[in-house]
Scaffold this motif. Structure first.
Motif, mmCIF file in Angstrom:
data_model
loop_
_atom_site.group_PDB
_atom_site.id
_atom_site.type_symbol
_atom_site.label_atom_id
_atom_site.label_comp_id
_atom_site.label_asym_id
_atom_site.label_seq_id
_atom_site.Cartn_x
_atom_site.Cartn_y
_atom_site.Cartn_z
ATOM 1 N N CYS A 61 0.812 -1.547 0.414
ATOM 2 C CA CYS A 61 -0.236 0.331 -0.062
ATOM 3 C C CYS A 61 0.682 1.085 0.345
ATOM 4 O O CYS A 61 0.753 1.662 0.864
ATOM 5 N N PRO A 62 1.983 1.400 -0.986
ATOM 6 C CA PRO A 62 2.610 2.738 -0.750
ATOM 7 C C PRO A 62 1.506 4.366 -0.867
ATOM 8 O O PRO A 62 0.254 4.028 -1.782
ATOM 9 N N LEU A 108 -5.831 3.377 4.959
ATOM 10 C CA LEU A 108 -5.309 4.782 5.262
ATOM 11 C C LEU A 108 -4.322 5.647 3.353
ATOM 12 O O LEU A 108 -4.291 6.291 2.712
ATOM 13 N N ARG A 109 -3.235 5.156 3.415
ATOM 14 C CA ARG A 109 -1.862 5.287 2.816
ATOM 15 C C ARG A 109 -2.980 4.439 1.764
ATOM 16 O O ARG A 109 -2.403 5.278 0.448
ATOM 17 N N SER A 111 -5.711 4.995 0.164
ATOM 18 C CA SER A 111 -6.330 6.597 -0.113
ATOM 19 C C SER A 111 -5.900 6.823 -0.260
ATOM 20 O O SER A 111 -6.236 8.288 -0.246
ATOM 21 N N GLY A 112 -4.320 7.533 -0.358
ATOM 22 C CA GLY A 112 -3.785 8.439 -0.849
ATOM 23 C C GLY A 112 -3.520 9.566 0.651
ATOM 24 O O GLY A 112 -2.902 10.198 0.214
ATOM 25 N N PHE A 113 -3.215 8.800 1.137
ATOM 26 C CA PHE A 113 -2.874 9.605 2.830
ATOM 27 C C PHE A 113 -1.833 9.259 2.772
ATOM 28 O O PHE A 113 -0.621 8.462 3.084
ATOM 29 N N ALA A 114 -0.796 10.421 4.073
ATOM 30 C CA ALA A 114 0.449 9.550 4.677
ATOM 31 C C ALA A 114 0.084 9.546 6.156
ATOM 32 O O ALA A 114 0.670 10.270 7.221
ATOM 33 N N PRO A 115 -0.602 8.819 6.899
ATOM 34 C CA PRO A 115 -1.008 8.489 8.158
ATOM 35 C C PRO A 115 0.061 7.970 8.577
ATOM 36 O O PRO A 115 1.855 7.660 8.050
ATOM 37 N N GLU A 116 0.772 8.169 9.696
ATOM 38 C CA GLU A 116 1.401 8.331 10.519
ATOM 39 C C GLU A 116 1.438 6.894 12.313
ATOM 40 O O GLU A 116 0.157 7.261 12.298
ATOM 41 N N LEU A 117 2.109 5.989 12.269
ATOM 42 C CA LEU A 117 1.785 4.370 12.666
ATOM 43 C C LEU A 117 2.376 5.116 13.726
ATOM 44 O O LEU A 117 3.700 5.460 14.292
ATOM 45 N N LYS A 118 1.900 5.143 15.082
ATOM 46 C CA LYS A 118 2.069 5.464 16.341
ATOM 47 C C LYS A 118 2.521 4.417 17.157
ATOM 48 O O LYS A 118 1.529 3.075 17.163
ATOM 49 N N ILE A 119 3.192 4.314 18.287
ATOM 50 C CA ILE A 119 3.489 3.457 19.314
ATOM 51 C C ILE A 119 3.996 3.839 20.065
ATOM 52 O O ILE A 119 4.672 4.561 20.341
ATOM 53 N N GLY A 120 3.198 3.894 21.716
ATOM 54 C CA GLY A 120 3.659 4.280 22.492
ATOM 55 C C GLY A 120 3.086 3.604 23.954
ATOM 56 O O GLY A 120 2.923 2.689 24.096
ATOM 57 N N VAL A 121 4.305 3.759 25.458
ATOM 58 C CA VAL A 121 4.456 3.204 25.933
ATOM 59 C C VAL A 121 3.946 3.803 27.187
ATOM 60 O O VAL A 121 4.032 5.693 27.296
ATOM 61 N N SER A 122 3.389 3.742 28.443
ATOM 62 C CA SER A 122 3.081 3.638 29.873
ATOM 63 C C SER A 122 3.477 3.348 30.776
ATOM 64 O O SER A 122 3.661 2.090 30.792
#
Length: 153
Positions: A61-62, A108-109, A111-122
């Protein structure tokens, strides 16, 4: 859509069939796709690991001509995140936040968008918690409240 908690004598919450019938054909298509794709992503994560799975998802999905979403497209992306979460909870294979985020990221990619994949910790006391989500135009999709600190990938 807001629903109240059903009572024994007056159930105002619609059945699963009624809720299903209220979805548009596009929403049903996304939900079907998510129900089929999440087990594959989960299997890939188990067999190949995060890096190789993410690389495969991004290769299939480029992002072509990434653009900023309109307000309506952002609302559709939020709706898509909710549908992927439903598929993760209700599918034959339960999918945690990471497979869900990878799938939403791919959709989303595509569909032509540039989403950001986030990984978080707490960290609370001695407990360690991790969470994955997708941001589009700075909006965390499908998230009620961000309680994790995003780590660089």
């Amino acid at each position: 859509m807001t629903t109240s908690v059903p009572t024994a004598e007056n159930s105002t919450r619609p059945s699963w069939w009624r809720r299903w019938s209220q979805l548009t054909w596009q929403q049903k298509r996304w939900l079907h796709f998510a129900l089929a794709a999440l087990p594959l992503i989960k299997l890939s994560l188990n067999l190949r690991g995060y890096r190789r799975t993410r690389a495969s998802v991004e290769a299939c999905c480029p992002v072509v001509g990434a653009r900023m979403p309109t307000g309506e497209e952002l609302a559709q992306a939020e709706n898509s995140a909710q549908l992927v979460a439903i598929a993760g909870r209700r599918g034959l294979v339960r999918a945690t936040c990471l497979p869900q985020a990878l799938l939403l990221h791919a959709l989303l990619r595509r569909s032509g968008f540039a989403p950001e994949l986030k990984i978080g910790v707490s960290r609370k006391d001695e407990a360690f918690d991790a969470h994955a989500w997708v941001e589009l135009a700075g909006v965390a999709l499908g998230q009620n409240q961000a309680s994790h600190v995003a780590m660089p990938l």
